[in-house]
Scaffold this motif. Structure first.
Motif, PDB file in Angstrom:
ATOM      1  N   SER A  35     -11.714  -5.275  11.257  1.00 31.97           N
ATOM      2  CA  SER A  35     -10.823  -5.926  10.298  1.00 31.97           C
ATOM      3  C   SER A  35     -10.506  -7.324  10.797  1.00 31.97           C
ATOM      4  O   SER A  35     -10.499  -7.583  11.989  1.00 31.97           O
ATOM      5  CB  SER A  35      -9.533  -5.122  10.131  1.00 31.97           C
ATOM      6  OG  SER A  35      -8.815  -5.111  11.341  1.00 31.97           O
ATOM      7  N   LYS A 122      -7.308 -13.100  -3.786  1.00 33.15           N
ATOM      8  CA  LYS A 122      -7.351 -13.242  -2.330  1.00 33.15           C
ATOM      9  C   LYS A 122      -6.455 -14.397  -1.880  1.00 33.15           C
ATOM     10  O   LYS A 122      -5.714 -14.266  -0.899  1.00 33.15           O
ATOM     11  CB  LYS A 122      -8.797 -13.474  -1.891  1.00 33.15           C
ATOM     12  CG  LYS A 122      -9.018 -13.439  -0.422  1.00 33.15           C
ATOM     13  CD  LYS A 122     -10.499 -13.566  -0.118  1.00 33.15           C
ATOM     14  CE  LYS A 122     -10.748 -13.676   1.348  1.00 33.15           C
ATOM     15  NZ  LYS A 122     -12.164 -13.840   1.658  1.00 33.15           N
ATOM     16  N   GLU A 138       0.185  -5.098   7.063  1.00 31.88           N
ATOM     17  CA  GLU A 138      -0.874  -4.085   7.177  1.00 31.88           C
ATOM     18  C   GLU A 138      -1.443  -3.754   5.804  1.00 31.88           C
ATOM     19  O   GLU A 138      -2.662  -3.659   5.635  1.00 31.88           O
ATOM     20  CB  GLU A 138      -0.325  -2.834   7.857  1.00 31.88           C
ATOM     21  CG  GLU A 138      -0.026  -3.020   9.319  1.00 31.88           C
ATOM     22  CD  GLU A 138       0.553  -1.764   9.960  1.00 31.88           C
ATOM     23  OE1 GLU A 138       0.348  -0.663   9.407  1.00 31.88           O
ATOM     24  OE2 GLU A 138       1.189  -1.892  11.010  1.00 31.88           O
ATOM     25  N   ASN A 139      -0.558  -3.575   4.819  1.00 28.89           N
ATOM     26  CA  ASN A 139      -1.015  -3.278   3.464  1.00 28.89           C
ATOM     27  C   ASN A 139      -1.800  -4.447   2.882  1.00 28.89           C
ATOM     28  O   ASN A 139      -2.833  -4.263   2.239  1.00 28.89           O
ATOM     29  CB  ASN A 139       0.165  -2.950   2.554  1.00 28.89           C
ATOM     30  CG  ASN A 139       0.826  -1.648   2.938  1.00 28.89           C
ATOM     31  OD1 ASN A 139       0.200  -0.777   3.520  1.00 28.89           O
ATOM     32  ND2 ASN A 139       2.111  -1.523   2.613  1.00 28.89           N
ATOM     33  N   THR A 141      -3.411  -6.699   4.563  1.00 33.38           N
ATOM     34  CA  THR A 141      -4.678  -6.795   5.278  1.00 33.38           C
ATOM     35  C   THR A 141      -5.703  -5.818   4.704  1.00 33.38           C
ATOM     36  O   THR A 141      -6.879  -6.168   4.537  1.00 33.38           O
ATOM     37  CB  THR A 141      -4.473  -6.530   6.780  1.00 33.38           C
ATOM     38  OG1 THR A 141      -3.554  -7.492   7.292  1.00 33.38           O
ATOM     39  CG2 THR A 141      -5.778  -6.622   7.544  1.00 33.38           C
ATOM     40  N   GLN A 142      -5.263  -4.609   4.374  1.00 34.09           N
ATOM     41  CA  GLN A 142      -6.177  -3.638   3.761  1.00 34.09           C
ATOM     42  C   GLN A 142      -6.673  -4.136   2.409  1.00 34.09           C
ATOM     43  O   GLN A 142      -7.860  -4.016   2.088  1.00 34.09           O
ATOM     44  CB  GLN A 142      -5.488  -2.291   3.614  1.00 34.09           C
ATOM     45  CG  GLN A 142      -5.244  -1.587   4.926  1.00 34.09           C
ATOM     46  CD  GLN A 142      -4.428  -0.316   4.763  1.00 34.09           C
ATOM     47  OE1 GLN A 142      -3.977   0.006   3.666  1.00 34.09           O
ATOM     48  NE2 GLN A 142      -4.247   0.412   5.859  1.00 34.09           N
ATOM     49  N   GLU A 143      -5.768  -4.695   1.621  1.00 30.92           N
ATOM     50  CA  GLU A 143      -6.172  -5.236   0.323  1.00 30.92           C
ATOM     51  C   GLU A 143      -7.130  -6.410   0.488  1.00 30.92           C
ATOM     52  O   GLU A 143      -8.100  -6.550  -0.266  1.00 30.92           O
ATOM     53  CB  GLU A 143      -4.948  -5.669  -0.471  1.00 30.92           C
ATOM     54  CG  GLU A 143      -4.080  -4.525  -0.953  1.00 30.92           C
ATOM     55  CD  GLU A 143      -2.863  -5.006  -1.720  1.00 30.92           C
ATOM     56  OE1 GLU A 143      -2.998  -5.963  -2.505  1.00 30.92           O
ATOM     57  OE2 GLU A 143      -1.786  -4.426  -1.529  1.00 30.92           O
ATOM     58  N   ASN A 145      -9.188  -6.911   3.003  1.00 27.09           N
ATOM     59  CA  ASN A 145     -10.484  -6.378   3.424  1.00 27.09           C
ATOM     60  C   ASN A 145     -11.251  -5.807   2.234  1.00 27.09           C
ATOM     61  O   ASN A 145     -12.470  -5.974   2.120  1.00 27.09           O
ATOM     62  CB  ASN A 145     -10.301  -5.322   4.504  1.00 27.09           C
ATOM     63  CG  ASN A 145      -9.895  -5.921   5.827  1.00 27.09           C
ATOM     64  OD1 ASN A 145     -10.160  -7.085   6.110  1.00 27.09           O
ATOM     65  ND2 ASN A 145      -9.231  -5.131   6.651  1.00 27.09           N
ATOM     66  N   LYS A 146     -10.540  -5.142   1.326  1.00 26.60           N
ATOM     67  CA  LYS A 146     -11.187  -4.616   0.127  1.00 26.60           C
ATOM     68  C   LYS A 146     -11.712  -5.766  -0.739  1.00 26.60           C
ATOM     69  O   LYS A 146     -12.823  -5.698  -1.265  1.00 26.60           O
ATOM     70  CB  LYS A 146     -10.198  -3.765  -0.661  1.00 26.60           C
ATOM     71  CG  LYS A 146     -10.790  -3.150  -1.901  1.00 26.60           C
ATOM     72  CD  LYS A 146      -9.770  -2.334  -2.660  1.00 26.60           C
ATOM     73  CE  LYS A 146     -10.388  -1.820  -3.952  1.00 26.60           C
ATOM     74  NZ  LYS A 146      -9.402  -1.165  -4.800  1.00 26.60           N
TER      75      LYS A 146
END
Length: 189
Positions: A35, A122, A138-139, A141-143, A145-146
């Protein structure tokens, strides 16, 4: 004198080897992390003017009308004497090619539109990331990455439209439309 030149070459080779090893280790660390760390990312949108594909198309022509491509040129081929070289069945074949390329352009424009939406989402998430708490980061960052994955998939789909679409248009169109549906969260249709 010869010793000095050999010693100099050896030192240069050692420094070059050391710098290459540092670059290699830093690249492997960034690749293996999985990540991305968005907190240290430079905000290029404020320093570099944005030149994405949609903005380039709009700047080339009218702001509301994207640039139109002319695929009618193959139909009007003439030889050096001015006589038409297109005969009978070739006219129909050329017209089908013109129609296919127009469809390819429409689908390519849809992919570019979806890519623009992804880039804007983005950018807004990156702005939110700067002021977010650690749990929100954290949330986000996950979005992000998606969205990175979606962006790569869309770039590949755009290339597929023009690369594979020339030889097998129906299958390519179905694959790219499925990709667009999956990215939008609709599923297979």
């Amino acid at each position: 004198m010869r010793r000095i030149s050999i010693l100099t070459i050896t030192v240069i080779a050692a420094l070059l080897n050391f710098s290459c090893a540092n670059v290699k280790s830093s690249l492997s660390r960034s690749d293996s992390s999985g990540s991305k760390n968005y907190s240290t990312q430079t905000d290029y949108s404020k320093t570099v003017p944005r030149k994405d594909s949609v903005a380039v198309i709009r700047s080339a022509g009218d702001a509301t009308q994207p640039e139109k491509r002319n695929y009618a040129a193959p139909v009007n081929n003439t030889d050096s004497r001015g006589a038409s070289t297109v005969q009978g069945g070739k006219v129909e074949y050329n017209q089908r090619l013109v129609d296919q390329y127009a469809e390819m352009d429409k689908l390519g424009d849809l992919v570019l539109y979806e890519l623009d939406i992804t880039e804007r989402r983005k950018d807004s998430l990156l702005d939110r990331f700067k002021n977010a708490s650690s749990s929100e980061r954290e949330n986000i960052t996950q979005e992000l990455n998606k969205l990175d994955g979606n962006q790569l998939t869309l770039y590949k789909a755009y290339v597929r439209v023009y690369k594979e679409g020339k030889t097998d248009w129906p299958a390519t169109r179905k694959q790219v439309e499925d990709i667009l549906f999956n990215i939008r969260g609709i599923g297979n249709k």
